[in-house]
Structures are given as structure tokens and as C-alpha cells.
Write a protein that holds these residues in place. Structure first.
Motif, PDB file in Angstrom:
ATOM      1  N   GLN A 276      -4.571 -10.322  -0.419  1.00 27.76           N
ATOM      2  CA  GLN A 276      -3.750 -10.813  -1.315  1.00 27.76           C
ATOM      3  C   GLN A 276      -2.640  -9.833  -1.348  1.00 27.76           C
ATOM      4  O   GLN A 276      -1.531 -10.370  -1.150  1.00 27.76           O
ATOM      5  N   ILE A 277      -2.660  -8.735  -1.228  1.00 21.29           N
ATOM      6  CA  ILE A 277      -1.705  -7.696  -1.155  1.00 21.29           C
ATOM      7  C   ILE A 277      -0.817  -7.909   0.203  1.00 21.29           C
ATOM      8  O   ILE A 277       0.231  -8.019   0.094  1.00 21.29           O
ATOM      9  N   ALA A 278      -1.557  -8.028   1.383  1.00 21.50           N
ATOM     10  CA  ALA A 278      -0.828  -8.258   2.644  1.00 21.50           C
ATOM     11  C   ALA A 278      -0.114  -9.580   2.630  1.00 21.50           C
ATOM     12  O   ALA A 278       1.223  -9.699   2.924  1.00 21.50           O
ATOM     13  N   ALA A 279      -0.765 -10.584   1.870  1.00 23.16           N
ATOM     14  CA  ALA A 279       0.110 -11.905   1.755  1.00 23.16           C
ATOM     15  C   ALA A 279       1.341 -11.718   1.045  1.00 23.16           C
ATOM     16  O   ALA A 279       2.440 -12.261   1.244  1.00 23.16           O
ATOM     17  N   CYS A 280       1.307 -10.922  -0.114  1.00 16.32           N
ATOM     18  CA  CYS A 280       2.576 -10.639  -0.722  1.00 16.32           C
ATOM     19  C   CYS A 280       3.690 -10.154  -0.089  1.00 16.32           C
ATOM     20  O   CYS A 280       4.960 -10.221  -0.224  1.00 16.32           O
ATOM     21  N   VAL A 281       3.166  -9.185   0.781  1.00 15.57           N
ATOM     22  CA  VAL A 281       4.308  -8.573   1.577  1.00 15.57           C
ATOM     23  C   VAL A 281       4.648  -9.442   2.726  1.00 15.57           C
ATOM     24  O   VAL A 281       5.974  -9.686   3.063  1.00 15.57           O
ATOM     25  N   ARG A 282       3.917 -10.267   3.441  1.00 14.60           N
ATOM     26  CA  ARG A 282       4.315 -11.172   4.273  1.00 14.60           C
ATOM     27  C   ARG A 282       5.273 -12.216   3.715  1.00 14.60           C
ATOM     28  O   ARG A 282       6.385 -12.525   4.342  1.00 14.60           O
ATOM     29  N   ARG A 283       4.875 -12.873   2.589  1.00 16.80           N
ATOM     30  CA  ARG A 283       5.961 -13.798   1.852  1.00 16.80           C
ATOM     31  C   ARG A 283       7.083 -13.076   1.601  1.00 16.80           C
ATOM     32  O   ARG A 283       8.352 -13.637   1.824  1.00 16.80           O
TER      33      ARG A 283
ATOM     34  N   VAL B  73      -7.505   2.440  -4.508  1.00 13.79           N
ATOM     35  CA  VAL B  73      -6.360   2.894  -3.455  1.00 13.79           C
ATOM     36  C   VAL B  73      -6.757   2.068  -2.125  1.00 13.79           C
ATOM     37  O   VAL B  73      -6.013   1.822  -1.105  1.00 13.79           O
ATOM     38  N   HIS B  74      -8.347   2.325  -1.638  1.00 10.47           N
ATOM     39  CA  HIS B  74      -8.540   1.883  -0.307  1.00 10.47           C
ATOM     40  C   HIS B  74      -8.437   0.256  -0.206  1.00 10.47           C
ATOM     41  O   HIS B  74      -8.252  -0.383   0.880  1.00 10.47           O
ATOM     42  N   THR B  75      -8.381  -0.604  -1.319  1.00  5.74           N
ATOM     43  CA  THR B  75      -7.949  -2.090  -1.251  1.00  5.74           C
ATOM     44  C   THR B  75      -6.643  -2.269  -0.862  1.00  5.74           C
ATOM     45  O   THR B  75      -6.343  -2.829   0.169  1.00  5.74           O
ATOM     46  N   VAL B  76      -5.685  -1.174  -1.328  1.00 10.39           N
ATOM     47  CA  VAL B  76      -4.277  -1.394  -0.942  1.00 10.39           C
ATOM     48  C   VAL B  76      -4.060  -0.855   0.417  1.00 10.39           C
ATOM     49  O   VAL B  76      -3.301  -1.628   1.272  1.00 10.39           O
TER      50      VAL B  76
END
Length: 119
Positions: free
Chosen positions: A16-23, A50-53
Motif C-alpha cells: 500500500q505504501i509503494a502504491a501511494c508513491v507510484r500514484r 519501520v520494516h513495513t515502510v
């Protein structure tokens, strides 16, 4: 850049975090050379580990959208066209849909090959 995660979602938080950046890259809200928030700061603001990020950032690095540099953190890669980020996001969505439908990797790839052959 706005980061949002939904802990109730079946999509892993790192994804979900990666998707936010892609968007954000696809929309032009984040430009090449721009720094992303430090992993610890982002983790604290989202209430995640922090490991999730870092997993989300690692996925973006593997996709070529960001560089991870000691002392500089995560930086959006220069020369990444916004349409690539948009396409990566859509590919991830298609892959998730295929998993939900129970398609095998080969079945999905054949669907993509067929779509590429059709003008």
C-alpha cells in the motif's frame, strides 16, 4: 505526498505504501530527485513498523522508481516517466485480480500476450 494505508485491507501494508508513491509519481505530485519521507518518520506517522515502510521502499527500488542511498534516504529516480509508474500500478492491480480469480501465472501471461497481439 499523502500516504494512506488501510490495515483492514488484504493488500500488505508495504504494498500500500509503494502504491501511494507510484500514484504520486504517475500524477506528477512527486518529481525525479525528490526525497521520500524517512522510513522511521513515515512509519511513525502511519502507525506501522519501520520494516513495513522499508519493504515498500525496497519494492519501489526493485521497480526502478526510487534509489535508496545511505545518508540520502529514498529518492525518486531521475528519468522515470510518469506513465511507467502508472503502468506498474495497473499491472499490480491486474495481478491481484488474477490471484483472486484463481488464474495461474501462465494463464495471466497468456492473457497479456493475447492483448499485446491485438491492435
Amino acid at each position: 505526498m499523502l500516504f494512506r494505508v488501510d490495515p483492514a485491507s488484504a493488500v500488505p501494508l508495504g504494498d500500500q505504501i509503494a502504491a501511494c508513491v507510484r500514484r504520486s509519481v504517475a500524477e506528477g505530485a512527486v518529481v525525479p530527485g525528490e526525497r521520500l519521507p524517512a522510513a522511521r518518520v513515515l512509519a511513525d506517522s502511519l502507525g506501522v513498523n519501520v520494516h513495513t515502510v522499508l519493504r515498500g521502499y525496497q519494492r519501489l527500488r526493485e521497480e526502478g522508481l526510487i534509489e535508496l542511498r545511505r545518508g540520502r534516504g529514498a529518492v525518486v529516480t531521475a528519468g522515470v516517466p510518469p506513465h511507467r509508474a502508472r503502468l506498474l500500478e495497473r499491472v499490480r492491480e491486474v495481478a491481484a485480480d488474477a490471484r483472486e480469480l484463481g488464474l495461474t501465472e501462465e494463464e495471466l501471461l497468456e492473457l497479456v500476450r493475447s492483448a499485446l497481439r491485438t491492435p
